[in-house]
Scaffold this motif. Structure first.
Motif, PDB file in Angstrom:
ATOM      1  N   VAL A  86       3.520   2.091  -7.030  1.00 38.01           N
ATOM      2  CA  VAL A  86       4.265   1.634  -5.527  1.00 38.01           C
ATOM      3  C   VAL A  86       3.423   0.554  -5.088  1.00 38.01           C
TER       4      VAL A  86
ATOM      5  N   GLY B  60      -9.961   9.170  -4.154  1.00 36.52           N
ATOM      6  CA  GLY B  60      -9.725  10.305  -3.640  1.00 36.52           C
ATOM      7  C   GLY B  60     -10.946  11.074  -3.688  1.00 36.52           C
ATOM      8  N   THR B  61     -10.930  12.432  -3.625  1.00 29.14           N
ATOM      9  CA  THR B  61     -12.009  13.071  -3.442  1.00 29.14           C
ATOM     10  C   THR B  61     -12.589  13.504  -5.020  1.00 29.14           C
TER      11      THR B  61
ATOM     12  N   ARG C 100      -9.686   9.373   2.102  1.00 29.96           N
ATOM     13  CA  ARG C 100      -8.417   8.776   2.451  1.00 29.96           C
ATOM     14  C   ARG C 100      -8.256   8.571   3.807  1.00 29.96           C
TER      15      ARG C 100
ATOM     16  N   LYS D  55      -3.725   8.788 -11.916  1.00 32.48           N
ATOM     17  CA  LYS D  55      -4.894   9.304 -11.070  1.00 32.48           C
ATOM     18  C   LYS D  55      -5.443   9.941 -11.975  1.00 32.48           C
TER      19      LYS D  55
ATOM     20  N   ILE E 149       7.105  10.362  -4.827  1.00 35.71           N
ATOM     21  CA  ILE E 149       6.749   9.776  -6.089  1.00 35.71           C
ATOM     22  C   ILE E 149       6.776  10.486  -7.350  1.00 35.71           C
TER      23      ILE E 149
ATOM     24  N   GLU F  90      -0.175   1.453   1.452  1.00 31.63           N
ATOM     25  CA  GLU F  90       0.136   2.866   2.591  1.00 31.63           C
ATOM     26  C   GLU F  90       0.793   1.992   3.983  1.00 31.63           C
TER      27      GLU F  90
ATOM     28  N   ASP G 224       0.499  12.281  -3.039  1.00 31.32           N
ATOM     29  CA  ASP G 224      -0.491  13.084  -2.833  1.00 31.32           C
ATOM     30  C   ASP G 224       0.087  14.371  -2.656  1.00 31.32           C
TER      31      ASP G 224
ATOM     32  N   ASP H  83       4.637   6.276 -11.145  1.00 39.37           N
ATOM     33  CA  ASP H  83       5.280   5.019 -10.811  1.00 39.37           C
ATOM     34  C   ASP H  83       4.432   4.333  -9.929  1.00 39.37           C
TER      35      ASP H  83
ATOM     36  N   ALA I 270       0.815   3.960 -12.293  1.00 40.89           N
ATOM     37  CA  ALA I 270      -0.400   4.362 -11.371  1.00 40.89           C
ATOM     38  C   ALA I 270      -1.185   5.434 -12.068  1.00 40.89           C
TER      39      ALA I 270
ATOM     40  N   LYS J 227     -11.632  16.376   2.455  1.00 44.39           N
ATOM     41  CA  LYS J 227     -11.308  15.034   1.537  1.00 44.39           C
ATOM     42  C   LYS J 227     -11.354  14.034   2.394  1.00 44.39           C
TER      43      LYS J 227
ATOM     44  N   PHE K 188      -3.672  -3.289  -1.690  1.00 43.92           N
ATOM     45  CA  PHE K 188      -4.533  -2.534  -1.784  1.00 43.92           C
ATOM     46  C   PHE K 188      -5.917  -3.152  -1.584  1.00 43.92           C
TER      47      PHE K 188
HETATM   48  N1  ATP Z   1       1.772   5.757  -7.275  1.00 47.03           N
HETATM   49  C1  ATP Z   1       0.835   5.053  -6.674  1.00 47.03           C
HETATM   50  N2  ATP Z   1       1.026   3.724  -6.591  1.00 47.03           N
HETATM   51  C2  ATP Z   1       0.129   3.090  -5.862  1.00 47.03           C
HETATM   52  N3  ATP Z   1      -1.072   3.375  -5.157  1.00 47.03           N
HETATM   53  C3  ATP Z   1      -1.141   4.593  -5.411  1.00 47.03           C
HETATM   54  C4  ATP Z   1      -0.423   5.760  -6.133  1.00 47.03           C
HETATM   55  N4  ATP Z   1      -0.803   6.987  -6.053  1.00 47.03           N
HETATM   56  C5  ATP Z   1      -1.912   6.887  -5.223  1.00 47.03           C
HETATM   57  N5  ATP Z   1      -2.203   5.572  -5.017  1.00 47.03           N
HETATM   58  C6  ATP Z   1      -3.345   4.906  -4.109  1.00 47.03           C
HETATM   59  O1  ATP Z   1      -4.565   5.835  -4.298  1.00 47.03           O
HETATM   60  C7  ATP Z   1      -4.831   6.464  -2.874  1.00 47.03           C
HETATM   61  C8  ATP Z   1      -5.329   7.901  -3.517  1.00 47.03           C
HETATM   62  O2  ATP Z   1      -4.299   8.845  -3.968  1.00 47.03           O
HETATM   63  P1  ATP Z   1      -4.054  10.263  -3.869  1.00 47.03           P
HETATM   64  O3  ATP Z   1      -4.067  10.560  -2.425  1.00 47.03           O
HETATM   65  O4  ATP Z   1      -2.955  10.744  -4.522  1.00 47.03           O
HETATM   66  O5  ATP Z   1      -5.763  10.563  -4.356  1.00 47.03           O
HETATM   67  P2  ATP Z   1      -6.199  12.132  -3.901  1.00 47.03           P
HETATM   68  O6  ATP Z   1      -7.519  12.095  -4.891  1.00 47.03           O
HETATM   69  O7  ATP Z   1      -5.416  13.229  -3.930  1.00 47.03           O
HETATM   70  O8  ATP Z   1      -6.779  11.758  -2.645  1.00 47.03           O
HETATM   71  P3  ATP Z   1      -7.369  12.559  -1.382  1.00 47.03           P
HETATM   72  O9  ATP Z   1      -8.396  12.929  -1.976  1.00 47.03           O
HETATM   73  O10 ATP Z   1      -7.669  11.540  -0.304  1.00 47.03           O
HETATM   74  O11 ATP Z   1      -6.221  13.489  -1.238  1.00 47.03           O
HETATM   75  C9  ATP Z   1      -3.585   6.576  -2.095  1.00 47.03           C
HETATM   76  O12 ATP Z   1      -3.773   6.845  -0.988  1.00 47.03           O
HETATM   77  C10 ATP Z   1      -2.998   5.205  -2.693  1.00 47.03           C
HETATM   78  O13 ATP Z   1      -3.384   4.315  -1.898  1.00 47.03           O
END
Ligand code: ATP
Length: 572
Positions: free
Chosen positions: A343, A272-273, A136, A292, A324, A347, A404, A341, A290, A133, A547
């Motif tokens: 944030v 993310g991935t 990040r 996802k 979170i 990071e 995450d 929520d 936020a 992945k 960000f």
């Molecule tokens: N609640 C939040 N508030 C603000 N920014 C967030 C939040 N959740 C995630 N992010 C931003 O989005 C990025 C990606 O989120 P997350 O790591 O949950 O996704 P992922 O698809 O699981 O990523 P990875 O594939 O790297 O594991 C975080 O590193 C952060 O910068």
């Protein structure tokens, strides 16, 4: 010295480690080959890799590191997409060697084959292995890894035991499964989750049981009960009209019927991935949140169905000041959605890279909040498995939020998935011995080291080099490192997990009572009474200045999945 002693104590450990690394190599090769066959372009969303501007930090770290280590840590740089620049400044950061604003390009995603991938931007290279992945990672040789060997999309994990087991129920679940009951969620996990929990069976089992002061009966945990008890449980019976994109949820203010349309998407703040994370505004409560968004096609292709379901189910169940909060989750025919929520501070990783390293005091503050969260998660039998500065967000009030939960898992005992981020992976994960919550305490040791020194204790350009160093157990120490912090790190980075702090019979209490935390009142930590060392520079709750910018036009709508595949997510 007798011959059998030489074989047992010298030759055997070398041969065993060589075999493990060879096995990992074969799996990496196999997975690369599979990925190369199946992918072009970068993820479903088509987003180019993220880059940052942190060369000065890199240069400083380079100065402070030995030349050999530096050459490995400071991997080749690539230029990033236009507009993908970090706006973060270190002005408000109370840190050790931090020195203001920094600019330069810094490769965010370092693939296992860095040169090739850098040249092509191709996810077939960046997603090598056990589903690397790479979304990040910044200075990491690769980001998260999760094994994915089988062609079964439900099988996200690798375990030797599995290979010997008869095929489990691998067909998509049928419609008879209720889409939202916790019992279904739980049984699905049991039926399909190849992140296998097993009773301990190898040599060190008894030792470990003893060290942990627990017996097998104590560890049984019925996740379905706690999920059913959760106030966020969707109530389908009361509201038959609920479509998949809407549902009624019991909130503090009464029952709320959620719809995807309630959320106005404002801006992408992370990738993310499988998709992206966007800042959005809840039109009903006017709160920022936020969202996802995970493309189901990618989740299936990368065999992460169970991990994604684990993430949602665990997040629904937990509530802690430094974790979170998941407000709602839903899906449509293309994507899974989780609403959190927002944030706004960004990071911890960015602050750390901008500062170079943190003071002992700053590191102590963040470490304490993580200890508090880990203690809570472990009390619910949840192992987090992805601790690293990229997954620690700083809230407007300066306190941490762990994000995450893609690798989090509710454990009965041990699990066998090869997952995590190479620099943070515990030796027992590499050795496929089966692992438990002890891996989070190992990762805490790595994190404290990285905060204090500026780079992780085990580093190499290639994951295998990192694994080799982790198994060797050798750590280079900075001359002026806080000796008390060093003592804690040493006690966390113990290869034998039965002797690792946090995993012995007093659990987290051993960590909390360590001298480095002597000055703390742990209730004050939990109640956020400690003064945060960093206050993010934000003007309002929806501020995105901390960000990176992502070109929004790059996002292509994810493809709808067919009915058969949709059933994999019935209980999401
Ligand atoms: N609640 C939040 N508030 C603000 N920014 C967030 C939040 N959740 C995630 N992010 C931003 O989005 C990025 C990606 O989120 P997350 O790591 O949950 O996704 P992922 O698809 O699981 O990523 P990875 O594939 O790297 O594991 C975080 O590193 C952060 O910068």
């Amino acid at each position: 010295m007798d011959f059998s002693y030489i074989i047992k104590c010298i030759v055997f450990p070398y041969v065993a480690n060589a075999c493990i690394l060879l096995k990992l190599s074969l799996r990496l090769w196999h997975s690369c080959w599979q990925q190369e066959k199946s992918t072009t372009g970068n993820r479903a969303t088509g987003t180019p890799p993220r880059t940052r501007t942190i060369a000065e930090a890199q240069a400083r770290i380079a100065r402070e590191m030995s030349t050999a280590t530096c050459a490995r840590f400071c991997t080749p740089l690539t230029s990033g997409p236009a507009g993908s620049t970090s706006k973060l400044t270190a002005g408000s950061v109370t840190t050790g060697s931090g020195s203001g604003n920094m600019t330069s390009s810094y490769k965010k995603k370092i693939p296992s084959n860095s040169t090739a991938a850098a040249a092509t931007n191709d996810s077939s290279t960046t997603e090598a292995t056990f589903t690397f992945k790479l979304g990040r990672s910044n200075a990491r040789s690769s980001s998260n890894v999760a094994s994915s060997e089988s062609s079964d999309p439900l099988e996200s994990d690798y375990s030797e035991e599995e290979e010997e087991e008869p095929e489990k129920d691998q067909e998509p679940v049928t419609n008879s499964r209720s889409s939202s009951t916790a019992t279904t969620t739980s049984s699905s996990a049991a039926g399909h989750d190849h992140d296998v929990d097993e009773e301990e069976d190898d040599d060190d089992d008894d030792d470990e049981e003893e060290a942990n002061g627990r017996d097998g009966d104590d560890v049984t945990h019925d996740s379905s009960e706690s999920i059913e008890d959760d106030g966020n449980e969707t109530d389908d019976e009361e509201d038959d009209d609920d479509s998949e994109e809407s549902s009624s949820v019991q909130t503090a203010k009464g029952v709320r019927k959620y719809h995807l349309d309630d959320y106005q998407i404002i801006k992408t703040v992370g990738t993310g991935t499988f998709g992206r994370v966007c800042l959005c505004r809840d039109r009903i409560s006017e709160k920022y949140c936020a969202m996802k968004i995970l493309a189901m096609t990618e989740v299936i292709r990368l065999k992460q169905i169970e991990h994604v379901k684990n993430e949602r189910n665990i997040l629904r169940e937990i509530r802690h000041p430094f974790v979170i909060s998941l407000e709602w989750s839903t899906k449509d025919e293309s994507n899974l959605y989780m609403i959190f929520d927002y944030v706004c501070g960004g990071e911890l990783f960015t602050y750390l890279r901008n500062a170079g390293k943190f003071t002992s005091q700053t590191s102590n503050f963040y470490a304490a909040e993580i200890v508090s969260a880990l203690e809570y998660l472990h009390s619910l039998q949840v192992v987090y498995r992805d601790l690293k500065p990229e997954n620690l967000l700083i809230n407007r009030d300066g306190h941490l939020k762990i994000t995450d939960f893609g690798f989090a898992k509710k454990l009965r005992d041990r699990t066998w998935t090869l997952c995590g981020t190479p620099e943070y992976i515990a030796p027992e994960i590499i050795q496929s011995k089966g692992h438990n919550k002890a891996v989070d305490w190992w990762a805490l040791g790595v994190l404290i080291y990285e905060m204090l020194v500026g780079y992780p204790p085990f580093y190499d350009e290639q994951p295998f080099g990192i694994y080799e160093k982790i198994l060797s157990g050798k750590i280079e120490w900075e001359r002026h490192m806080d000796p008390i912090a060093k003592d804690l790190i040493k006690k966390l980075l113990v290869n034998d997990r039965t002797k690792r702090l946090g995993n012995m019979k007093n659990g987290a209490d051993d960590v909390k009572r360590h001298r480095w935390f002597k000055h703390l009142n742990w209730n004050d930590v939990y109640n956020k009474k400690l003064k945060p060392p960093i206050l993010p520079d934000v003007h309002h709750d929806g501020d995105t200045k901390n960000f990176d910018d992502y070109p929004e036009k790059d996002w292509k709508p994810a493809k709808a999945v067919d009915q058969r595949d949709l059933q994999y997510f019935n209980d999401f």
